[in-house]
Every structure is written in C-alpha cells, then in structure tokens.
Design an enzyme around this catalytic site. Structure first.
Site, PDB file in Angstrom:
ATOM      1  N   ASP A   8      37.749  43.518  46.610  1.00  0.00           N
ATOM      2  CA  ASP A   8      38.697  43.620  45.494  1.00  0.00           C
ATOM      3  C   ASP A   8      39.881  42.700  45.768  1.00  0.00           C
ATOM      4  OD1 ASP A   8      39.627  44.780  43.006  1.00  0.00           O
ATOM      5  OD2 ASP A   8      41.185  45.731  44.199  1.00  0.00           O
ATOM      6  N   SER A   9      40.639  42.430  44.727  1.00  0.00           N
ATOM      7  CA  SER A   9      41.826  41.603  44.895  1.00  0.00           C
ATOM      8  C   SER A   9      42.910  42.350  45.689  1.00  0.00           C
ATOM      9  CB  SER A   9      42.371  41.213  43.520  1.00  0.00           C
ATOM     10  OG  SER A   9      42.621  42.378  42.765  1.00  0.00           O
ATOM     11  N   CYS A  73      36.330  44.442  41.672  1.00  0.00           N
ATOM     12  CA  CYS A  73      37.342  43.867  40.775  1.00  0.00           C
ATOM     13  C   CYS A  73      36.721  43.484  39.432  1.00  0.00           C
ATOM     14  CB  CYS A  73      37.928  42.632  41.463  1.00  0.00           C
ATOM     15  SG  CYS A  73      39.242  41.853  40.548  1.00  0.00           S
ATOM     16  N   GLU A 157      50.703  49.556  41.718  1.00  0.00           N
ATOM     17  CA  GLU A 157      51.014  49.004  43.051  1.00  0.00           C
ATOM     18  C   GLU A 157      52.350  49.557  43.569  1.00  0.00           C
ATOM     19  OE1 GLU A 157      49.633  46.121  44.990  1.00  0.00           O
ATOM     20  OE2 GLU A 157      47.766  46.529  43.932  1.00  0.00           O
ATOM     21  N   CYS A 189      39.485  48.049  34.940  1.00  0.00           N
ATOM     22  CA  CYS A 189      40.331  47.493  35.997  1.00  0.00           C
ATOM     23  C   CYS A 189      40.355  48.512  37.131  1.00  0.00           C
ATOM     24  CB  CYS A 189      41.742  47.257  35.474  1.00  0.00           C
ATOM     25  SG  CYS A 189      42.882  46.749  36.758  1.00  0.00           S
ATOM     26  N   HIS A 191      42.535  49.370  39.150  1.00  0.00           N
ATOM     27  CA  HIS A 191      43.745  50.163  39.354  1.00  0.00           C
ATOM     28  C   HIS A 191      43.890  51.340  38.392  1.00  0.00           C
ATOM     29  CE1 HIS A 191      44.822  46.814  41.827  1.00  0.00           C
ATOM     30  NE2 HIS A 191      46.015  47.288  42.096  1.00  0.00           N
TER      31      HIS A 191
END
Ligand code: DGL
Length: 271
Positions: A8-9, A73, A157, A189, A191
């Site tokens: 993942d990023s 991702c 984040e 996504c 997140h």
C-alpha cells in the site's frame, strides 16, 4: 517456498491485512507488508509516477520471496495494475502474480441485486472511472455514481476519526450520493474503512456499505483454492514482516494500536 506480499502507499492496506490475519484460513501464511509511507499519498500523483513506484515495490517484494502480491491500494489497482499485469509481470516475473482490489469488488457488486452503486475514492481512482468501465464491460444493469473524496485520507492519517469536523466533511461528500438514493456504497480507498461506522450512520439503513477488507479476505481464500499451484508454494509459519519507506517506529506504533497483538518485525527500507 514463498510469502504473501501486501502493498500500500502507507498505513491503509493494514485494514486489509487485518482481515487476512483474523481469517482462520489465511492467518497461517507468512506475510510481508510494504507501506510506501515516505511517498504517500499516491492518490494525487500522475499515472507514470504511480507506475514507477509500484514497479519498485513489486521488485522489492518479489526479491523478498513473495509468491503473490496484493496491491491493497485502490489508486494502484485502478491506475496501473492492468499494465503491470499485462506488461511488467510477463517480462520480469512470468511465474508470479499481482492482484488488486478492483476486480474482487466488481465481482461482489455483480452478485448483489442492487442497481444504484456509489463509489468514493481518491481523485486518481475516481478519475480513472475504473468501476464504471469494469461494470460496463460486464454489461450489467447497474448505474454508478462516483465521488472523489480527497480530504478523507489526510483526516485518517491525522487520526481525526469521529471528530465533528471529519463528520461534517463526510456529510458534505456523501450528500450527493444520498440524494441519488444509492443502494450500495463502495469505499474504494484503503483508508476509508477506518471511517466505516460514521459513513454507515450518515448513509442510513437503506444503503449497504461494502466491507472491502472482508470481501478481499473471502476472495483471497477462494483464489487460493482455485490456484493450488500458488497455494502449495506458500510458507505457513505465521511470520509477519513490516517494511516502510519512512520511520519504522511510527509504523510499529500504528500497527500495535491497529492490529493489537501484532509481534512482527519492523524495518525501514529505501525503494
Ligand atoms: N492507498 C490509497 C488508496 O487506496 C489511499 C492513500 C493514497 O492516496 O496514497 O487509494
């Protein structure tokens, strides 16, 4: 023998790894997680940059003995996975596999008897129109409503989950989809599963919010049953190694909180 790589990023792919680790079938395997935290977010970057970063991550994970890589991702899966599978892999790693998150989600949507599908994701994912295109290719009677929600990644984040400011932004982003009376919402996504409780509350009981990490775990179980040639090459020592391109101590703290009893190995690497 080999491991399963999850790429993942940044931290987001841990939502998917977590589901793999709680699955009795999948938790027996060895996993290597790679988070490109130093270069996150990918969601606002060009296709060329995302392609280059993904090739570097793939090289790294295959050099660490991964047999199979899951690109958790969505941005990677939406923008570059097809070229990677059709061009990069056959030339560089003809016996290895890289799987993304888009096709498993599409297969799930096709199975569900619902017509109006909402998709939220990064700008890159939404502008790729990958979900609409994949559904059109399958010629199913479903209508897709797409909405870029770029502020959500930084809010997660920063751990602003559940804060009134975050919920206000969520309401603003979700209102157009609510007005369309969508039946299903796809959190496209990594997140967004961190926000799933608030998203479910805002969308109300008439909209089913797909649990993407759970879907990914089910699809991976199924994939391994259908591909014994890969399954038979996987190590089953329950080893977990976490690599990040940024600070390994931050990564370890995040994992400890999120994966609870995770006792893996944490290292910083350069791609
Ligand atoms: N991992 C990305 C995704 O799932 C979100 C974060 C980013 O933009 O890099 O689309």
């Amino acid at each position: 023998m080999g491991k399963i790589g999850v790429f993942d990023s940044g931290y987001g792919g841990l939502t998917i790894l977590k589901e793999f680790l709680v699955s009795p079938v999948l938790s027996v395997y060895d996993y290597i997680y790679l988070g490109d935290n130093a270069r996150t977010p990918y969601g606002n970057k060009s296709t060329n940059t995302i392609y280059k970063y993904t090739c570097q991550a793939i090289d790294f994970l295959f050099n660490k003995d991964c047999e199979l890589i899951i690109t958790a991702c969505n941005t990677v899966s939406a923008k570059v996975l097809r070229s990677i599978q059709q061009e990069y892999l056959p030339f560089n790693y003809p016996d290895k596999k890289v799987l993304g998150v888009v096709i498993p989600i599409i297969e799930e949507i096709v199975e569900i008897q619902a017509r109006k599908i909402g998709v939220i994701g990064t700008r890159a994912t939404i502008e790729s129109h990958i979900y609409r295109k994949e559904l059109e290719e399958r010629d199913v009677d479903k209508k897709i409503f797409e909405q870029a929600t770029p502020l959500l990644v930084p809010l997660v984040e920063e751990n602003w989950i559940g804060k009134p400011e975050t919920n206000k932004i969520l309401k603003k982003y979700l209102r157009p989809l609510k007005n369309k009376k969508i039946d299903i919402l796809v959190l496209a996504c990594t997140h967004y599963p961190f926000l799933i409780k608030d998203i479910r509350r805002i969308m109300g009981k008439n909209c089913k919010v797909l649990d993407v990490p759970k879907i990914m775990a089910e699809k991976l179980e199924d994939y391994l049953v259908r591909h014994p040639e890969i399954k038979n090459k996987l190590d089953k020592n329950k080893k977990r190694i976490f690599y990040t391109t940024d600070n390994a101590d931050y990564f370890k703290d995040f994992c400890k909180n999120f994966l609870k009893d995770e006792k893996g190995n944490f290292q910083t690497i350069k791609l």
